[in-house]
Scaffold this motif. Sequence first.
Motif, PDB file in Angstrom:
ATOM      1  N   ALA A  73       0.775  -1.149   0.032  1.00 19.44           N
ATOM      2  CA  ALA A  73       0.119  -0.065  -0.003  1.00 19.44           C
ATOM      3  C   ALA A  73       0.857   1.200   0.099  1.00 19.44           C
ATOM      4  CB  ALA A  73      -0.902  -0.228   1.538  1.00 19.44           C
ATOM      5  N   LEU A  74       2.141   1.382   0.707  1.00 26.70           N
ATOM      6  CA  LEU A  74       2.694   2.376   0.867  1.00 26.70           C
ATOM      7  C   LEU A  74       3.412   2.707  -0.660  1.00 26.70           C
ATOM      8  CD1 LEU A  74       4.630   2.231   4.056  1.00 26.70           C
ATOM      9  CD2 LEU A  74       2.828   3.736   3.631  1.00 26.70           C
ATOM     10  N   LEU A 110      -5.027  -0.750   5.691  1.00 24.95           N
ATOM     11  CA  LEU A 110      -5.685   0.270   6.404  1.00 24.95           C
ATOM     12  C   LEU A 110      -4.517   0.925   7.353  1.00 24.95           C
ATOM     13  CD1 LEU A 110      -9.186  -0.954   7.693  1.00 24.95           C
ATOM     14  CD2 LEU A 110      -8.499   0.574   5.641  1.00 24.95           C
ATOM     15  N   ALA A 111      -3.552   0.155   7.946  1.00 25.19           N
ATOM     16  CA  ALA A 111      -2.641   0.813   8.693  1.00 25.19           C
ATOM     17  C   ALA A 111      -1.825   1.842   7.694  1.00 25.19           C
ATOM     18  CB  ALA A 111      -1.418  -0.385   9.028  1.00 25.19           C
ATOM     19  N   THR A 117       0.038  11.100   4.957  1.00 21.79           N
ATOM     20  CA  THR A 117      -0.497  12.150   5.164  1.00 21.79           C
ATOM     21  C   THR A 117      -1.804  12.424   4.477  1.00 21.79           C
ATOM     22  OG1 THR A 117       0.839  13.284   3.252  1.00 21.79           O
ATOM     23  CG2 THR A 117       1.646  13.663   5.692  1.00 21.79           C
ATOM     24  N   GLU A 118      -2.062  11.771   3.358  1.00 24.06           N
ATOM     25  CA  GLU A 118      -3.406  11.938   2.507  1.00 24.06           C
ATOM     26  C   GLU A 118      -4.028  10.639   2.598  1.00 24.06           C
ATOM     27  OE1 GLU A 118      -2.421  13.545  -1.337  1.00 24.06           O
ATOM     28  OE2 GLU A 118      -0.716  14.700  -0.512  1.00 24.06           O
ATOM     29  N   PRO A 119      -4.761  10.121   3.399  1.00 21.99           N
ATOM     30  CA  PRO A 119      -5.512   9.073   3.780  1.00 21.99           C
ATOM     31  C   PRO A 119      -6.219   8.773   2.654  1.00 21.99           C
ATOM     32  CG  PRO A 119      -6.299  10.538   5.251  1.00 21.99           C
ATOM     33  CD  PRO A 119      -4.973  11.119   4.714  1.00 21.99           C
ATOM     34  N   GLU A 120      -7.044   9.865   1.966  1.00 22.13           N
ATOM     35  CA  GLU A 120      -7.777   9.839   0.936  1.00 22.13           C
ATOM     36  C   GLU A 120      -7.350   9.023  -0.440  1.00 22.13           C
ATOM     37  OE1 GLU A 120      -5.952  13.805   0.572  1.00 22.13           O
ATOM     38  OE2 GLU A 120      -7.013  12.463   2.332  1.00 22.13           O
ATOM     39  N   ALA A 121      -6.288   8.958  -0.351  1.00 18.63           N
ATOM     40  CA  ALA A 121      -5.454   8.207  -1.356  1.00 18.63           C
ATOM     41  C   ALA A 121      -5.458   6.589  -1.344  1.00 18.63           C
ATOM     42  CB  ALA A 121      -3.995   8.449  -1.632  1.00 18.63           C
ATOM     43  N   ALA A 304     -13.878  -3.110   9.444  1.00 22.86           N
ATOM     44  CA  ALA A 304     -12.682  -2.593   9.892  1.00 22.86           C
ATOM     45  C   ALA A 304     -12.621  -1.174  10.322  1.00 22.86           C
ATOM     46  CB  ALA A 304     -11.459  -2.844   9.044  1.00 22.86           C
ATOM     47  N   VAL A 305     -11.967  -0.986  11.463  1.00 29.26           N
ATOM     48  CA  VAL A 305     -11.572   0.250  12.145  1.00 29.26           C
ATOM     49  C   VAL A 305     -10.325   0.789  12.207  1.00 29.26           C
ATOM     50  CG1 VAL A 305     -12.238   1.881  14.182  1.00 29.26           C
ATOM     51  CG2 VAL A 305     -14.050   0.177  13.161  1.00 29.26           C
ATOM     52  N   ALA A 306      -9.816   1.892  11.701  1.00 29.18           N
ATOM     53  CA  ALA A 306      -8.421   2.138  11.673  1.00 29.18           C
ATOM     54  C   ALA A 306      -8.353   3.574  12.637  1.00 29.18           C
ATOM     55  CB  ALA A 306      -7.710   2.210  10.476  1.00 29.18           C
ATOM     56  N   GLU A 307      -7.287   3.863  13.203  1.00 33.15           N
ATOM     57  CA  GLU A 307      -7.219   5.109  13.977  1.00 33.15           C
ATOM     58  C   GLU A 307      -5.828   5.372  14.137  1.00 33.15           C
ATOM     59  OE1 GLU A 307      -8.568   5.099  17.760  1.00 33.15           O
ATOM     60  OE2 GLU A 307      -7.839   3.104  18.657  1.00 33.15           O
TER      61      GLU A 307
END
Length: 309
Positions: A73-74, A110-111, A117-121, A304-307
Amino acid sequence: MRLGSDHVRVRVPATSANLGPGFDALGLALAHHDEIEVRALGSTEVTVEVTGEGAGEVEVGEDHLVVRALRTALDRVGAPQVGVHLRCANAIPHGRGMGSSAAAVVAGVLAARMLVTEPEALDDAAVLALATEMEGHPDNAAPALLGGATIAWTTLGGPRATVLPVHDDVVPVLLVPTVRCATRTARGVLPAQVPHVDAAFTAGRAALLVQALCHRPELLLDATADRLHQDYRAHVMPDTWELVRALREAGQAAVVSGAGPTVLVLERASAGDAGARVRAEVLAGLGGDGAWRTLTPGVSATGAVAERV
């Protein structure tokens, strides 16, 4: 893209795919979760701590599935790779048809979403696409990500999924054996072609299953009948198939959970403890009452929930 956080947590549910006739399309999120914690390190070090399911068995370095998904993902969003300290508290059984690998992949992606910086990506569509790329099909990844019951399909533009509103009367019960069955083994016994009459039968029941899950739980027994894949897998998990057959003969909407060997029963809350009595009688009759662990997790409505921590 830069990293915007160095510490995240993800909670991801188990899943049951297929639900009988919905082969490679239908899935259900279960309120039985793995929890992971990721810390990005300034060094290149990778450490993995695993407790619960898979402890002492799974890879604890770069080959750990969560780490692989995180790195994929990165790379996909052009973020830098970092050292990783990963902690996994696993509750999802491995090799039992409860979506442990899909949960790991979704958790890793999700991690990455929470680290950049841009989670919407890495929106849900991108997460589903990446998870499907790594898993091969989206039937477990979709409910793990989105929650509830899902229908997943693929298009030229990639995988898609939609969430179904599960009726409050639908209660998932899982009978988990001690034995395992690799997904590749269960898929490897499927024929390249099936009779047209069986395909037509299963398509009809898959359509009926949507109605049963959402609006008419009393139809679940008929709606979970399948001729597409379960019979062909019987000889690689004979105890599972014998239990499914006996439960269905007793009026229970029992199916093989995913690739097995766990058995999923879709019960009705309005039936009270009648289902538990039937299961106990069937297991006692088969002489397997001590060989199966019963889980009653409920449906995970949120997925799933990520924070960021």
